[in-house]
Design a protein around this motif. Sequence first.
Motif, PDB file in Angstrom:
ATOM      1  N   LEU A  75       0.806  -1.222   0.000  1.00  0.00           N
ATOM      2  CA  LEU A  75       0.000   0.000   0.000  1.00  0.00           C
ATOM      3  C   LEU A  75       0.841   1.275   0.000  1.00  0.00           C
ATOM      4  CD1 LEU A  75      -2.825  -1.105   2.458  1.00  0.00           C
ATOM      5  CD2 LEU A  75      -2.799  -1.195  -0.026  1.00  0.00           C
ATOM      6  N   THR A  76       2.117   1.190   0.419  1.00  0.00           N
ATOM      7  CA  THR A  76       2.969   2.379   0.383  1.00  0.00           C
ATOM      8  C   THR A  76       3.417   2.706  -1.041  1.00  0.00           C
ATOM      9  OG1 THR A  76       4.874   0.968   0.847  1.00  0.00           O
ATOM     10  CG2 THR A  76       3.808   2.055   2.741  1.00  0.00           C
ATOM     11  N   ASN A  77       3.347   1.705  -1.926  1.00  0.00           N
ATOM     12  CA  ASN A  77       3.807   1.896  -3.303  1.00  0.00           C
ATOM     13  C   ASN A  77       2.669   1.924  -4.320  1.00  0.00           C
ATOM     14  OD1 ASN A  77       6.295   1.670  -2.085  1.00  0.00           O
ATOM     15  ND2 ASN A  77       6.628  -0.447  -2.736  1.00  0.00           N
ATOM     16  N   GLY A  78       1.453   1.537  -3.898  1.00  0.00           N
ATOM     17  CA  GLY A  78       0.349   1.450  -4.854  1.00  0.00           C
ATOM     18  C   GLY A  78      -0.992   1.682  -4.198  1.00  0.00           C
ATOM     19  N   LYS A  79      -2.051   1.548  -5.010  1.00  0.00           N
ATOM     20  CA  LYS A  79      -3.413   1.806  -4.562  1.00  0.00           C
ATOM     21  C   LYS A  79      -4.231   0.520  -4.680  1.00  0.00           C
ATOM     22  CE  LYS A  79      -7.233   5.059  -5.373  1.00  0.00           C
ATOM     23  NZ  LYS A  79      -7.739   6.131  -6.270  1.00  0.00           N
ATOM     24  N   CYS A  80      -5.042   0.248  -3.640  1.00  0.00           N
ATOM     25  CA  CYS A  80      -5.867  -0.966  -3.618  1.00  0.00           C
ATOM     26  C   CYS A  80      -7.338  -0.555  -3.583  1.00  0.00           C
ATOM     27  CB  CYS A  80      -5.514  -1.830  -2.406  1.00  0.00           C
ATOM     28  SG  CYS A  80      -6.396  -3.403  -2.316  1.00  0.00           S
ATOM     29  N   ASP A  81      -7.995  -0.553  -4.758  1.00  0.00           N
ATOM     30  CA  ASP A  81      -9.390  -0.138  -4.850  1.00  0.00           C
ATOM     31  C   ASP A  81     -10.326  -1.289  -4.523  1.00  0.00           C
ATOM     32  OD1 ASP A  81      -8.661   2.413  -5.640  1.00  0.00           O
ATOM     33  OD2 ASP A  81      -8.670   1.898  -7.769  1.00  0.00           O
ATOM     34  N   GLN A  82     -11.489  -0.931  -3.969  1.00  0.00           N
ATOM     35  CA  GLN A  82     -12.517  -1.918  -3.693  1.00  0.00           C
ATOM     36  C   GLN A  82     -13.091  -2.443  -5.001  1.00  0.00           C
ATOM     37  OE1 GLN A  82     -13.135  -2.799  -0.587  1.00  0.00           O
ATOM     38  NE2 GLN A  82     -14.782  -4.241  -0.940  1.00  0.00           N
ATOM     39  N   GLY A  83     -13.183  -3.745  -5.129  1.00  0.00           N
ATOM     40  CA  GLY A  83     -13.763  -4.347  -6.329  1.00  0.00           C
ATOM     41  C   GLY A  83     -12.737  -4.835  -7.319  1.00  0.00           C
ATOM     42  N   THR A  84     -11.577  -4.163  -7.379  1.00  0.00           N
ATOM     43  CA  THR A  84     -10.520  -4.626  -8.280  1.00  0.00           C
ATOM     44  C   THR A  84      -9.378  -5.255  -7.502  1.00  0.00           C
ATOM     45  OG1 THR A  84      -9.531  -2.411  -8.264  1.00  0.00           O
ATOM     46  CG2 THR A  84     -11.066  -2.936 -10.044  1.00  0.00           C
ATOM     47  N   CYS A  85      -9.033  -4.659  -6.366  1.00  0.00           N
ATOM     48  CA  CYS A  85      -7.961  -5.187  -5.510  1.00  0.00           C
ATOM     49  C   CYS A  85      -8.562  -5.878  -4.293  1.00  0.00           C
ATOM     50  CB  CYS A  85      -7.025  -4.060  -5.105  1.00  0.00           C
ATOM     51  SG  CYS A  85      -5.805  -4.504  -3.843  1.00  0.00           S
ATOM     52  N   ALA A  86      -9.359  -5.142  -3.520  1.00  0.00           N
ATOM     53  CA  ALA A  86     -10.001  -5.692  -2.335  1.00  0.00           C
ATOM     54  C   ALA A  86     -11.460  -6.024  -2.639  1.00  0.00           C
ATOM     55  CB  ALA A  86      -9.915  -4.691  -1.181  1.00  0.00           C
ATOM     56  N   GLY A  87     -12.101  -6.817  -1.752  1.00  0.00           N
ATOM     57  CA  GLY A  87     -13.512  -7.137  -1.915  1.00  0.00           C
ATOM     58  C   GLY A  87     -13.733  -8.496  -2.545  1.00  0.00           C
TER      59      GLY A  87
END
Length: 787
Positions: free
Chosen positions: A493-505
């Motif tokens: 998470l310090t190097n990238g973005k975790c969106d709901q539905g594509t990364c999380a969920g």
Amino acid sequence: GDATLLTETLTEKSEMRWVFLSLLLCIVVEGSVVGDATMKKTGCKNGQPHGAARCTTCSSPWFGPLCNVSASCQHGTCETGCYGPKGNGQCNACNFPYYGVNCDRQASCNVTNGGCALATCYGKMGTGLCSNCTEGWYGTTCNEPVSCNTVGGVCARGTCFGINGNGLCSKCNAGYAGKNCDVPVHPTGGCKHGTPGPKGNCKSCKVGWYGAHCNTQVTCDTSHGTCTAGGCYGPTGTGHCSTCLKDYFGADCDTAVTCDTAHGLCGAGDCYGPTGHGECSFCTSSGWTGQNCNIPPGGVGSCKHGTPQGSPRCTKCDEGYYGPQCNHPVKCYKFGGQCHMNNTCGGVDGTGLCDSCYPSYYGPTCHSEVTCDYQHGNCLFGCYGVKGTGHCSSCAPGYGGPDCDNNPRCQNGKSCRGSFTCPCTGPSKDSCCASCNPGFFGTHCTRPVTCNTTNGICASQCQGASSSATGECSACRTGFYGPNCDYAVTCVLTNGKCDQGTCAGVAGTGTCSSCNAGFFGANCAHKVTCNTLHGSCPAGQCSGVHGNGVCASCLQGWKGPNCGTRSHEKIKCYNGTPNPKGGCVSCHPDYVGQQCNRKVTCHTHNGVCKAGTCYGPKGTGNCTSCHIGWKGANCGQRVLTCLTKHGKCPGGKKACLRCASCDADWYGPRCDKEVQCDTQHGVCKAGTCYGITGDGKCSACLKGWALPFCHGHTTACVHGKCAAGRPNCQSCDTCSKRWYGPKCNTPVTCNAVHGVCLQGDCYGPMGSGHCSYCNFGYLGTDCNSGG
């Protein structure tokens, strides 16, 4: 004397031996010099010689003991182990997007829609196939757009999108059915435009509608043909015209005949009519020929919609036409099936009938919508398709009939939620599985949920007796993903973005949605190694979740994966006009870069690629502009457009993003939503109910029917009033004049001209409907006799 003689003899022999050795040494030395000279001339041309049999070192890119074999490593790096006396000629590493031991094969993965990772997609050990696909695409090359309607269903990675996906919805949302979740499930019991009959089917349909559920609009052009009950419209109708006016033909009488009636005869059923072909039955004028009797004596026919070949027969037809003269529009319904111009459907030898149908459509022209109830049945090949019947292939337990819409009651007399089996066999709250205990799901409550409730939430769509329950989590808590929320996200998470539905969920993959600048990899865990001072590092290729960390290209004078090595050689030009100073002056279309060695990423069938901006030495590879219906840098993302099947574009355009107007019974900016208002009991006005600003709800209802859809009675008291203070009642307190009975739903029969109808006696809840008394000269219960 003898001693002196012996000494002289030995001295003489020694001198002779030294002379012989000196001569031999000279021969050997001279031979070596000659051998070396010969070696330099014939053996080690591309390296430093070592003896007569091999080289000490080789110049790049030569390898082998004699440095006489050139390494074919055009799209990779050839360093130690590749060239040299002990080299194998194989690349050390491949440039993106090439793969194979010689880096001579270009990966077929569409990097616009998917990721091409090192070792799995490109590189010496790569396959050329995508490592993963972005949402909305599937297949090993990520070139196939998913067909799932994400408004009506869920498209999960691995089953719907991704390299192992099939493009079909993983599951449908409430109110939708079908493989693509594009079939709305109407709440009207399956008979919206007709009179309900037994088993949920319609008894009769309104004019203009046909099918068992009266849910398909007839396609007959009634301005040129007739649409009769039973044959054209109605539960057993086909939607096609019964007869055509003269001069028109086709199933829908929507095509003008091409026969030149001045020189030929156009017969019914043969030339004009639903079964006609539009061509003359026979020619009547002497010397005139051709299928349309339009070729004068000694002349040749026309080929208006094709390529002529100097005879009555065309060489090939334009898109959408068939026949020897390419004068027939294809009959295949473009929204229901596919017509290929390969002489099976379209073309000079085509039939005009579809090659294949999309799911939910069937018949030779793919114009008929299947009647199978997708909620309770499966529609496979044979149900849909050119030879399909429109009826279900199989039914879910508890449902029967051709369309799986017959739901018998349980064996013990109770309604058991669509299941024949009673009582309930699993851990439920009653004997008929109306609801399950926590942790179980299914119509029999026998299946334990698989959702990890520590990491996820299990709501109604997860557990319970509903047939739509899956046992999988409804949502995941922060930091977890997967259908059962049993995996922790791996994105840094310090190097990238975790969106709901594509990364999380529940639909996430656990890998980053995007990376911050300077990082790459599925988890954004690696720093890019490209020296951006000397090379380019575009997102998606060098940086980002689908990047590889190495430069996409180097500036002139630099080379290597990271553009960190000085290069003094002249830059080549691969697919363009060479520049004498190195590189290219211009590129061929579809190529970009200083060396014209990279293919543009623009989808040229969806957008425009102009020189200078898209292709060329200074081009970006991205589209200059997109056609209507597409967006994105590469015009690879579909934009929902006006559904011209049910609406019209402004100015008569064939395509547009927003409709100018909708047909009756359709609403929304795209005219893609069917109104839910029951027009038998309500009013559907343009602009409020149907149309681009409509909401599908009735504008007003007849008395006794409830908004918003006028589907159900507000009261059983139809033509009367309930007691004061009661909005609803089963028996009326008073009736309007001319109505009687407990529900005020029966008209009085008293002749009000010849008799008197009093409240309570003639009309009203307790009335009889007959006259209270007759005027002078008239007799009978309704005062109809006499005079």
